[in-house]
Design an enzyme around this catalytic site. Structure first.
Site, PDB file in Angstrom:
ATOM      1  N   HIS A   1       5.190 -14.803  -2.733  1.00 11.50           N
ATOM      2  CA  HIS A   1       4.474 -13.593  -2.299  1.00 11.50           C
ATOM      3  C   HIS A   1       5.429 -12.415  -2.080  1.00 11.50           C
ATOM      4  O   HIS A   1       5.148 -11.280  -2.466  1.00 11.50           O
ATOM      5  CB  HIS A   1       3.716 -13.918  -1.005  1.00 11.50           C
ATOM      6  CG  HIS A   1       2.707 -12.899  -0.611  1.00 11.50           C
ATOM      7  ND1 HIS A   1       1.558 -12.670  -1.335  1.00 11.50           N
ATOM      8  CD2 HIS A   1       2.669 -12.033   0.425  1.00 11.50           C
ATOM      9  CE1 HIS A   1       0.868 -11.714  -0.747  1.00 11.50           C
ATOM     10  NE2 HIS A   1       1.516 -11.306   0.317  1.00 11.50           N
TER      11      HIS A   1
ATOM     12  N   THR B   1       6.875 -18.732  -0.091  1.00 11.43           N
ATOM     13  CA  THR B   1       6.167 -18.633  -1.377  1.00 11.43           C
ATOM     14  C   THR B   1       6.663 -17.397  -2.124  1.00 11.43           C
ATOM     15  O   THR B   1       7.371 -16.561  -1.555  1.00 11.43           O
ATOM     16  CB  THR B   1       4.644 -18.488  -1.141  1.00 11.43           C
ATOM     17  OG1 THR B   1       4.405 -17.181  -0.588  1.00 11.43           O
ATOM     18  CG2 THR B   1       4.115 -19.553  -0.188  1.00 11.43           C
TER      19      THR B   1
ATOM     20  N   ARG C   1      18.965  -4.184  10.556  1.00  6.79           N
ATOM     21  CA  ARG C   1      18.877  -2.945   9.762  1.00  6.79           C
ATOM     22  C   ARG C   1      17.868  -1.956  10.326  1.00  6.79           C
ATOM     23  O   ARG C   1      17.571  -0.944   9.712  1.00  6.79           O
ATOM     24  CB  ARG C   1      18.523  -3.320   8.311  1.00  6.79           C
ATOM     25  CG  ARG C   1      19.670  -3.996   7.612  1.00  6.79           C
ATOM     26  CD  ARG C   1      19.263  -4.855   6.443  1.00  6.79           C
ATOM     27  NE  ARG C   1      20.446  -5.475   5.816  1.00  6.79           N
ATOM     28  CZ  ARG C   1      21.102  -6.528   6.316  1.00  6.79           C
ATOM     29  NH1 ARG C   1      20.692  -7.094   7.440  1.00  6.79           N
ATOM     30  NH2 ARG C   1      22.157  -7.008   5.708  1.00  6.79           N
TER      31      ARG C   1
ATOM     32  N   GLU D   1       0.809  -1.222   0.000  1.00  2.04           N
ATOM     33  CA  GLU D   1       0.000   0.000   0.000  1.00  2.04           C
ATOM     34  C   GLU D   1       0.849   1.282   0.000  1.00  2.04           C
ATOM     35  O   GLU D   1       0.302   2.387  -0.144  1.00  2.04           O
ATOM     36  CB  GLU D   1      -0.931   0.018   1.223  1.00  2.04           C
ATOM     37  CG  GLU D   1      -2.160  -0.861   1.107  1.00  2.04           C
ATOM     38  CD  GLU D   1      -1.888  -2.360   1.291  1.00  2.04           C
ATOM     39  OE1 GLU D   1      -0.882  -2.703   1.942  1.00  2.04           O
ATOM     40  OE2 GLU D   1      -2.666  -3.176   0.765  1.00  2.04           O
TER      41      GLU D   1
ATOM     42  N   VAL E   1       9.653  -6.062   4.278  1.00  2.00           N
ATOM     43  CA  VAL E   1       9.147  -7.264   3.617  1.00  2.00           C
ATOM     44  C   VAL E   1      10.157  -8.386   3.875  1.00  2.00           C
ATOM     45  O   VAL E   1      11.338  -8.253   3.539  1.00  2.00           O
ATOM     46  CB  VAL E   1       8.952  -7.042   2.104  1.00  2.00           C
ATOM     47  CG1 VAL E   1       8.103  -8.173   1.520  1.00  2.00           C
ATOM     48  CG2 VAL E   1       8.280  -5.702   1.818  1.00  2.00           C
ATOM     49  N   ILE E   2       9.677  -9.453   4.485  1.00  2.00           N
ATOM     50  CA  ILE E   2      10.558 -10.575   4.846  1.00  2.00           C
ATOM     51  C   ILE E   2      10.164 -11.797   4.020  1.00  2.00           C
ATOM     52  O   ILE E   2       8.988 -12.158   3.956  1.00  2.00           O
ATOM     53  CB  ILE E   2      10.470 -10.875   6.357  1.00  2.00           C
ATOM     54  CG1 ILE E   2      10.871  -9.626   7.150  1.00  2.00           C
ATOM     55  CG2 ILE E   2      11.377 -12.050   6.718  1.00  2.00           C
ATOM     56  CD1 ILE E   2      10.692  -9.746   8.653  1.00  2.00           C
TER      57      ILE E   2
HETATM   58  N1  INI Z   1       3.480  -6.639   3.711  1.00  2.00           N
HETATM   59  C1  INI Z   1       4.646  -6.185   4.226  1.00  2.00           C
HETATM   60  O1  INI Z   1       4.783  -4.970   4.436  1.00  2.00           O
HETATM   61  N2  INI Z   1       5.654  -7.045   4.491  1.00  2.00           N
HETATM   62  C2  INI Z   1       5.550  -8.383   4.258  1.00  2.00           C
HETATM   63  O2  INI Z   1       6.530  -9.132   4.561  1.00  2.00           O
HETATM   64  C3  INI Z   1       4.345  -8.889   3.726  1.00  2.00           C
HETATM   65  N3  INI Z   1       4.188 -10.294   3.490  1.00  2.00           N
HETATM   66  O3  INI Z   1       5.150 -11.057   3.641  1.00  2.00           O
HETATM   67  O4  INI Z   1       3.136 -10.767   3.121  1.00  2.00           O
HETATM   68  C4  INI Z   1       3.299  -7.976   3.463  1.00  2.00           C
HETATM   69  N4  INI Z   1       2.124  -8.388   2.964  1.00  2.00           N
HETATM   70  C5  INI Z   1       0.931  -7.567   2.999  1.00  2.00           C
HETATM   71  C6  INI Z   1       0.822  -6.637   1.805  1.00  2.00           C
HETATM   72  O5  INI Z   1       1.761  -5.573   1.902  1.00  2.00           O
HETATM   73  C7  INI Z   1      -0.578  -6.014   1.727  1.00  2.00           C
HETATM   74  O6  INI Z   1      -0.811  -5.222   2.864  1.00  2.00           O
HETATM   75  C8  INI Z   1      -1.695  -7.045   1.604  1.00  2.00           C
HETATM   76  O7  INI Z   1      -1.444  -7.921   0.520  1.00  2.00           O
HETATM   77  C9  INI Z   1      -3.075  -6.356   1.388  1.00  2.00           C
HETATM   78  O8  INI Z   1      -3.107  -5.590   0.207  1.00  2.00           O
END
Ligand code: INI
Length: 154
Positions: A88, A86, A127, A58, A81-82
């Protein structure tokens, strides 16, 4: 030879800190580092606006709206983001990076990239204020420098 570069003087400048709630243990530390950096460089606490969004996905949309609304000299995007088991991760991290990059290239204000993309929680913690510094602080400092440069270039 004439040289131009930004300065680390935030006096009178306004910033939005757009922060993802996902992995908030880490993003809260990125936010703390970014805010501390800007305040130490002269930005008034009242000129910092914190905007929270669900996740890194977002961030580009929210930052785009802040940029088009105006009223800020720079935007710092903060997220974490980790990698999981998958693909994703690739989609979320890729979209955050390309969306924020496009906005940074085309908008009127600089957009700092304070989004961690790591394989493990440990790497992210390193970090976010431990042994590898604080990437939120670094992103804020770069955004401040670019904000003053944008002023001089406009
Ligand atoms: N969002 C993150 O900020 N970090 C993540 O590691 C992550 N993982 O791993 O899924 C993540 N997913 C949510 C994504 O950003 C959205 O908020 C969601 O898909 C709704 O639109």
């Amino acid at each position: 030879m004439k040289e131009l570069e930004g300065r680390l003087d935030g006096t009178g400048l306004r910033f939005a800190l757009v922060v993802a709630r996902f992995n908030e243990l880490i993003t809260d530390q990125l936010l703390a580092g970014a805010a501390d950096c800007l305040i130490r460089h002269g930005v008034s606490r009242d000129d910092l606006q914190v905007i929270r969004v669900p996740g890194a996905w977002e961030l580009p949309g929210a930052c785009a709206r802040v940029a088009s609304r105006g009223g800020v000299d720079g935007i710092v995007a903060l997220g974490c983001v980790i990698r999981g088991d998958t693909p994703h991760f690739e989609y979320v991290a890729g979209e955050a990076a390309s969306g924020l990059g496009a906005l940074n290239r085309t908008g009127d204000v600089p957009v700092g990239f304070g989004v961690l993309t790591t394989d493990t929680v440990e790497q992210a913690l390193e970090r976010a204020g431990t042994k590898a510094g604080n990437k939120g602080r670094e992103a804020a400092e770069a955004t401040l420098e670019m904000a003053t440069l944008f002023r001089d270039l406009s």
